[in-house]
Design a protein around this motif. Structure first.
Motif, PDB file in Angstrom:
ATOM      1  N   ILE A 121      39.653  35.188  28.802  1.00 10.86           N
ATOM      2  CA  ILE A 121      39.766  35.500  30.225  1.00 10.86           C
ATOM      3  C   ILE A 121      40.158  34.204  30.924  1.00 10.86           C
ATOM      4  O   ILE A 121      39.303  33.449  31.381  1.00 10.86           O
ATOM      5  N   PRO A 122      41.469  33.925  30.981  1.00  9.77           N
ATOM      6  CA  PRO A 122      41.910  32.600  31.422  1.00  9.77           C
ATOM      7  C   PRO A 122      41.728  32.293  32.904  1.00  9.77           C
ATOM      8  O   PRO A 122      41.743  31.138  33.291  1.00  9.77           O
ATOM      9  N   ALA A 123      41.567  33.288  33.750  1.00  8.56           N
ATOM     10  CA  ALA A 123      41.477  33.019  35.181  1.00  8.56           C
ATOM     11  C   ALA A 123      40.393  33.862  35.831  1.00  8.56           C
ATOM     12  O   ALA A 123      40.028  34.922  35.323  1.00  8.56           O
ATOM     13  N   GLY A 124      39.912  33.370  36.944  1.00 10.40           N
ATOM     14  CA  GLY A 124      38.938  34.127  37.720  1.00 10.40           C
ATOM     15  C   GLY A 124      37.530  34.054  37.156  1.00 10.40           C
ATOM     16  O   GLY A 124      37.260  33.358  36.179  1.00 10.40           O
ATOM     17  N   ILE A 125      36.648  34.768  37.810  1.00 10.75           N
ATOM     18  CA  ILE A 125      35.251  34.843  37.388  1.00 10.75           C
ATOM     19  C   ILE A 125      35.068  36.188  36.703  1.00 10.75           C
ATOM     20  O   ILE A 125      35.236  37.232  37.338  1.00 10.75           O
ATOM     21  N   PRO A 126      34.760  36.172  35.401  1.00 10.01           N
ATOM     22  CA  PRO A 126      34.589  37.441  34.692  1.00 10.01           C
ATOM     23  C   PRO A 126      33.624  38.371  35.427  1.00 10.01           C
ATOM     24  O   PRO A 126      32.670  37.931  36.045  1.00 10.01           O
ATOM     25  N   VAL A 127      33.861  39.618  35.355  1.00 11.36           N
ATOM     26  CA  VAL A 127      33.185  40.721  36.009  1.00 11.36           C
ATOM     27  C   VAL A 127      33.692  40.857  37.450  1.00 11.36           C
ATOM     28  O   VAL A 127      34.126  41.928  37.834  1.00 11.36           O
ATOM     29  N   LEU A 128      33.685  39.779  38.230  1.00 14.63           N
ATOM     30  CA  LEU A 128      34.202  39.869  39.599  1.00 14.63           C
ATOM     31  C   LEU A 128      35.712  40.092  39.589  1.00 14.63           C
ATOM     32  O   LEU A 128      36.231  40.874  40.390  1.00 14.63           O
ATOM     33  N   THR A 129      36.402  39.418  38.691  1.00 19.49           N
ATOM     34  CA  THR A 129      37.855  39.594  38.583  1.00 19.49           C
ATOM     35  C   THR A 129      38.191  41.031  38.197  1.00 19.49           C
ATOM     36  O   THR A 129      39.073  41.659  38.792  1.00 19.49           O
ATOM     37  N   GLU A 130      37.468  41.565  37.232  1.00 21.25           N
ATOM     38  CA  GLU A 130      37.704  42.952  36.804  1.00 21.25           C
ATOM     39  C   GLU A 130      37.301  43.929  37.908  1.00 21.25           C
ATOM     40  O   GLU A 130      37.952  44.964  38.104  1.00 21.25           O
ATOM     41  N   GLY A 131      36.247  43.611  38.633  1.00 18.32           N
ATOM     42  CA  GLY A 131      35.843  44.444  39.770  1.00 18.32           C
ATOM     43  C   GLY A 131      36.923  44.475  40.837  1.00 18.32           C
ATOM     44  O   GLY A 131      37.229  45.528  41.414  1.00 18.32           O
ATOM     45  N   ALA A 132      37.510  43.310  41.119  1.00 15.30           N
ATOM     46  CA  ALA A 132      38.585  43.240  42.110  1.00 15.30           C
ATOM     47  C   ALA A 132      39.795  44.056  41.654  1.00 15.30           C
ATOM     48  O   ALA A 132      40.424  44.747  42.462  1.00 15.30           O
TER      49      ALA A 132
END
Length: 195
Positions: A121-132
């Motif tokens: 998961i190269p970018a973002g904050i896992p879980v929050l990125t997927e939520g977005a």
């Protein structure tokens, strides 16, 4: 702890135990000993299935992200039904009343875990990125149906919703915000975009 007890679905039992410890006691209390004690097994069981504790935690986070696929599909299917505000309020509540806030704290607290997660998961904050992404996909569907203004960017709305909801939930010391508070932020952020 007994070492001769057979465990079925070891990964699932360890992940569920870790989730209980994380939600109950917080990121600092999450150790391999705490997980195996919670699961009712010997500490060596975890290390037989994972190279180290950060590898275990990375797989836990990825597993929880994979579980979001069902929620994302249900939200996309809700497009065109109910109200946009109601659908978003329900989705944000489900996301943040799960493991999301605790996982973000865990990722923040553990350098080794962040490094492992960056491998996939190269970018973002896992879980929050997927939520977005889940929210953006839903808002795109609603925009295509004409229920969101055509000139509004679903991704920007989604990032704003996720960030604001995270702050709302993270600001509570064990208490969950009322549904009305979540609905108020949704209405404030997307209200003028809804048609």
């Amino acid at each position: 702890m007994p070492t001769g007890v057979a465990l079925r679905e070891v990964r699932r039992q360890l992940f569920d135990a870790a989730e209980r410890v994380l939600l109950r006691d917080g990121a600092n209390a999450l150790t391999s000993r705490a997980v195996t004690t919670e699961a009712g097994c010997a500490k060596g069981v975890l290390h037989r299935h994972f190279p180290d504790f950060d590898a275990f935690l990375a797989d836990l986070v990825r597993d929880r992200i994979d579980r979001m696929d069902t929620q994302a599909a249900a939200l996309r299917e809700a497009a065109g039904t109910g109200t946009v505000t109601g659908n978003l309020t329900s989705a944000l509540t489900a996301l943040f009343e799960s493991l999301a806030v605790a996982v973000v704290g865990l990722i923040t607290a553990r350098d080794g875990l962040r490094a492992r997660l960056r491998e996939t998961i190269p970018a973002g904050i896992p879980v929050l990125t997927e939520g977005a992404q889940m929210i953006a996909d839903y808002l795109t569907e609603e925009r295509d149906l004409g229920r969101i203004a055509a000139d509004r960017d679903p991704a920007m709305l989604a990032f704003t919703l996720i960030g604001t909801a995270h702050l709302l939930y993270a600001g509570k010391d064990g208490d969950r915000p009322e549904k009305d508070a979540v609905e108020e932020i949704v209405t404030t952020i997307v209200g003028d975009a809804v048609r």
